[in-house]
Write a protein that holds these residues in place. Structure first.
Motif, mmCIF file in Angstrom:
data_model
loop_
_atom_site.group_PDB
_atom_site.id
_atom_site.type_symbol
_atom_site.label_atom_id
_atom_site.label_comp_id
_atom_site.label_asym_id
_atom_site.label_seq_id
_atom_site.Cartn_x
_atom_site.Cartn_y
_atom_site.Cartn_z
ATOM 1 N N LYS A 139 1.190 -7.217 -8.003
ATOM 2 C CA LYS A 139 1.932 -7.058 -9.277
ATOM 3 C C LYS A 139 3.123 -8.012 -9.364
ATOM 4 O O LYS A 139 3.489 -8.439 -10.457
ATOM 5 C CB LYS A 139 2.409 -5.619 -9.486
ATOM 6 N N ASN A 193 4.842 4.427 -8.976
ATOM 7 C CA ASN A 193 5.208 4.086 -7.606
ATOM 8 C C ASN A 193 4.963 5.308 -6.713
ATOM 9 O O ASN A 193 5.621 6.338 -6.869
ATOM 10 C CB ASN A 193 6.672 3.631 -7.527
ATOM 11 N N GLY A 194 3.999 5.158 -5.815
ATOM 12 C CA GLY A 194 3.609 6.280 -4.955
ATOM 13 C C GLY A 194 4.703 6.670 -3.980
ATOM 14 O O GLY A 194 4.918 7.856 -3.693
ATOM 15 N N THR A 195 5.423 5.664 -3.452
ATOM 16 C CA THR A 195 6.450 5.939 -2.449
ATOM 17 C C THR A 195 7.548 6.833 -3.022
ATOM 18 O O THR A 195 7.906 7.855 -2.418
ATOM 19 C CB THR A 195 7.062 4.599 -1.969
ATOM 20 N N TYR A 222 2.364 3.607 2.215
ATOM 21 C CA TYR A 222 2.581 3.553 0.763
ATOM 22 C C TYR A 222 3.619 2.499 0.387
ATOM 23 O O TYR A 222 3.534 1.890 -0.673
ATOM 24 C CB TYR A 222 3.084 4.902 0.227
ATOM 25 N N ALA A 223 4.626 2.335 1.261
ATOM 26 C CA ALA A 223 5.791 1.525 0.886
ATOM 27 C C ALA A 223 5.502 0.031 0.979
ATOM 28 O O ALA A 223 4.625 -0.404 1.727
ATOM 29 C CB ALA A 223 6.973 1.885 1.775
ATOM 30 N N GLU A 224 6.245 -0.753 0.205
ATOM 31 C CA GLU A 224 6.193 -2.211 0.314
ATOM 32 C C GLU A 224 6.843 -2.605 1.644
ATOM 33 O O GLU A 224 7.553 -1.814 2.261
ATOM 34 C CB GLU A 224 6.960 -2.860 -0.841
ATOM 35 N N ASP A 230 10.537 -0.415 -3.640
ATOM 36 C CA ASP A 230 10.068 0.879 -4.142
ATOM 37 C C ASP A 230 11.240 1.708 -4.652
ATOM 38 O O ASP A 230 11.253 2.114 -5.816
ATOM 39 C CB ASP A 230 9.360 1.656 -3.018
ATOM 40 N N LYS A 239 5.237 -3.468 -12.223
ATOM 41 C CA LYS A 239 4.024 -2.829 -12.770
ATOM 42 C C LYS A 239 4.172 -2.575 -14.274
ATOM 43 O O LYS A 239 3.221 -2.762 -15.040
ATOM 44 C CB LYS A 239 3.752 -1.523 -12.030
ATOM 45 N N GLY A 339 -2.082 6.470 -6.253
ATOM 46 C CA GLY A 339 -1.415 5.246 -6.658
ATOM 47 C C GLY A 339 -1.105 4.301 -5.525
ATOM 48 O O GLY A 339 -0.656 3.185 -5.745
HETATM 49 N N1 HSE Z 1 4.540 0.470 -2.678
HETATM 50 C C1 HSE Z 1 3.680 0.764 -3.778
HETATM 51 C C2 HSE Z 1 3.823 2.232 -4.144
HETATM 52 C C3 HSE Z 1 2.255 0.480 -3.392
HETATM 53 O O1 HSE Z 1 4.464 2.982 -3.400
HETATM 54 O O2 HSE Z 1 3.339 2.633 -5.190
HETATM 55 C C4 HSE Z 1 1.325 0.524 -4.574
HETATM 56 O O3 HSE Z 1 1.549 -0.574 -5.414
#
Ligand code: HSE
Ligand code: NDP
Length: 464
Positions: A139, A193-195, A222-224, A230, A239, A339
């Motif tokens: 993204k 954002n899932g995180t 999940y995290a970048e 995040d 996004k 997500g």
């Molecule tokens: N770091 C992003 C999130 C991964 O937590 O949503 C998904 O793009």
């Protein structure tokens, strides 16, 4: 003009000659009904890339049977080839030379899951210019360089598909791009954002601390790589820029998005919101509005938001995401799912990979259409309902003076609750829709009142 030569002999899908605006691809369709071989070059083999390699291997027979495409990951670029990835491909497939994967004549399609801007931008551009379709989950790349990349894909008649870039496994790009292409969309609101959704959910449901919940989200993949992206809303900002671009056919970039993160949200905020029958979510919002001069504009923002418990977005917890689309003809729609995480995201990448391969076999690419230049609404103009809590002296006349300040700035109070704190009181307000600039002026003046001890969190509220 792109032209395609179809060669009805057994073989592979092979880009033969390429050039900006004039790609010529020779496609060898097997004449015996056997699946067409599609050789995939993978850029990145981390959470998403490794899950994709496994999923391709798992699903290969079924995809060949149902779609007549024989997908195989043949080359993989990583930074460190010494790491054991535990993926079903030979060690010889790995290289640190990502450019060699893109230029390899034995690679038909590129999947970019390395993340970041460079070298991803250069590699994706080179692939598209060479007439190779690209699938990406990146993204940041699209939110910063989308316009040039979409144009390059268009000029070369190949796909640039990016379902996984927004909301992981949830199909949202394709519905916006295709199913809702004729729909007058007014607003899209997403938990994307899932995180941060995982952190807020753990804080609300289990009383977990912000830091513990963040570490857990990182361990779950999940995290970048830098979780600041995040928690401070940059990831959701990228996004929502992509969402706005596709939903409104407008060129919106990451820099257009106003964002606030969740690092300032406390357990007390979560409990106060619950007392008011709300929960707190990091929402990404893209909406069409009209400026004071009557010109259309687009607002794009990310911020923690109070969501009423009976709103569909309130039930989206953990690493799950959801995108809520408000449109004029179809009404409200919500798409919900995982997500973040390697395997869910790889599922979205695989869907795109099949589509791009099938389009390549048919000799055309999907189009994002024409993107307009639009005016971006300044955050000062945006209208929201607000939640705010202030601590004041508990004595006669204070409430009246506070209410006067709201009124003088044209901010209408929807509800107020008072809680005694010894000699002080906490006043919790929810306003009707108010302009950001008017709310800010209200806060400035409230802070200057002698009876006001502190102004606590100020959060936007949906549902008004
Ligand atoms: N770091 C992003 C999130 C991964 O937590 O949503 C998904 O793009
Ligand atoms: P990871 O950090 O887990 O993996 C990145 C991979 O890219 C690694 O294999 C890394 O190599 C490789 N890489 C990075 N830079 C280079 C380079 N210059 N040359 C060669 N290889 C390189 O990231 P994720 O898999 O989590 O994410 C990938 C993309 O997918 C990102 O754009 C992300 O935003 C997006 N995404 C991620 C989701 C998730 O839940 N994780 C969900 C939706 C989208 P090495 O392993 O050797 O370091």
């Amino acid at each position: 003009m792109t032209s395609w030569l179809v060669n009805q002999q057994p073989g592979n899908l092979t880009p033969d000659r390429a050039g900006p605006g004039g790609t010529v691809v020779v496609m060898n369709l097997p004449s015996d009904g056997s699946p067409s071989s599609v050789r995939v070059g993978l850029l990145g083999c981390g959470h998403v890339g490794a899950a994709l390699v496994a999923l391709v291997a798992e699903r290969r027979p079924e995809i060949a049977r149902r779609r007549a495409l024989d997908l195989e990951v043949v080359r993989i670029a990583v930074r460190n080839t010494a790491i054991d990835r535990d993926v079903p491909v030979s060690g010889d497939s790995f290289t640190t030379d990502a450019a060699s994967v893109v230029s390899d004549p034995d690679v038909d399609v590129i999947v970019e899951v390395m993340g970041g801007i460079e070298p991803a931008r250069e590699l994706v551009s080179t692939a598209l210019a060479a007439g190779k379709p690209v699938v990406t989950a990146n993204k940041d790349l699209l939110a910063n360089h989308g316009a040039e990349l979409y144009a390059l894909a268009e000029a070369n008649g190949v796909d640039l598909l990016f379902e996984a870039a927004v909301a992981g496994a949830i199909p949202i790009m394709r519905p916006l791009r295709e199913s809702l292409a004729g729909e007058p969309i007014n607003r899209v609101m997403g938990i994307v954002n899932g995180t941060t959704n995982f952190i807020l959910s753990r804080m609300a449901a289990d009383g977990a601390s912000y830091v513990d919940a963040l570490v857990e989200a990182q361990n779950l993949g999940y995290a970048e790589s830098d979780p600041t992206a995040d928690v401070e809303g940059y990831d959701a900002g990228a996004k929502v820029a992509v969402i706005a671009t596709v939903a409104f056919g407008a060129m919106v970039v990451a820099g257009d998005v106003y964002h606030e993160g969740i690092s300032g949200i406390t357990q007390a905020d979560i409990e106060l919101a619950a007392d008011l029958q709300h929960c707190i979510k990091l929402l990404a919002v893209a909406e069409r509005t009209v400026a004071d001069d009557g010109e259309p504009q687009i607002g794009v923002r990310v911020h923690p938001t109070l969501v009423p418990l009976d709103h569909p977005l309130a039930s989206v917890n953990g690493s799950f995401n959801a995108v809520f689309v408000e449109s004029a003809a179809a009404g409200d729609l919500m798409l919900y799912g995982r997500g973040a995480g390697g395997r869910p995201t790889a599922s979205a990448v695989l869907g795109d990979l099949i589509d791009a391969s099938a389009n390549m076999a048919r000799g055309h690419g999907a189009t994002i259409g024409t993107l307009e230049q639009v005016r971006i609404a300044p955050i000062d103009d945006v209208v929201s309902a607000f939640y705010l809590n202030i601590e004041v002296d508990d004595r006669p006349g204070v409430l009246a003076s506070v209410a006067t300040v709201f009124g003088e700035h044209g901010v209408s109070i929807r509800s107020m609750e008072q809680e005694g704190l010894g000699g002080e009181a906490r006043l919790v307000f929810i306003t009707h829709g108010a302009r950001e600039r008017d709310l800010r002026a209200t806060l400035d003046e409230l802070r200057s009142l002698e009876a006001v001890r502190a102004v606590g969190s100020v959060l936007r509220v949906i549902g008004d």
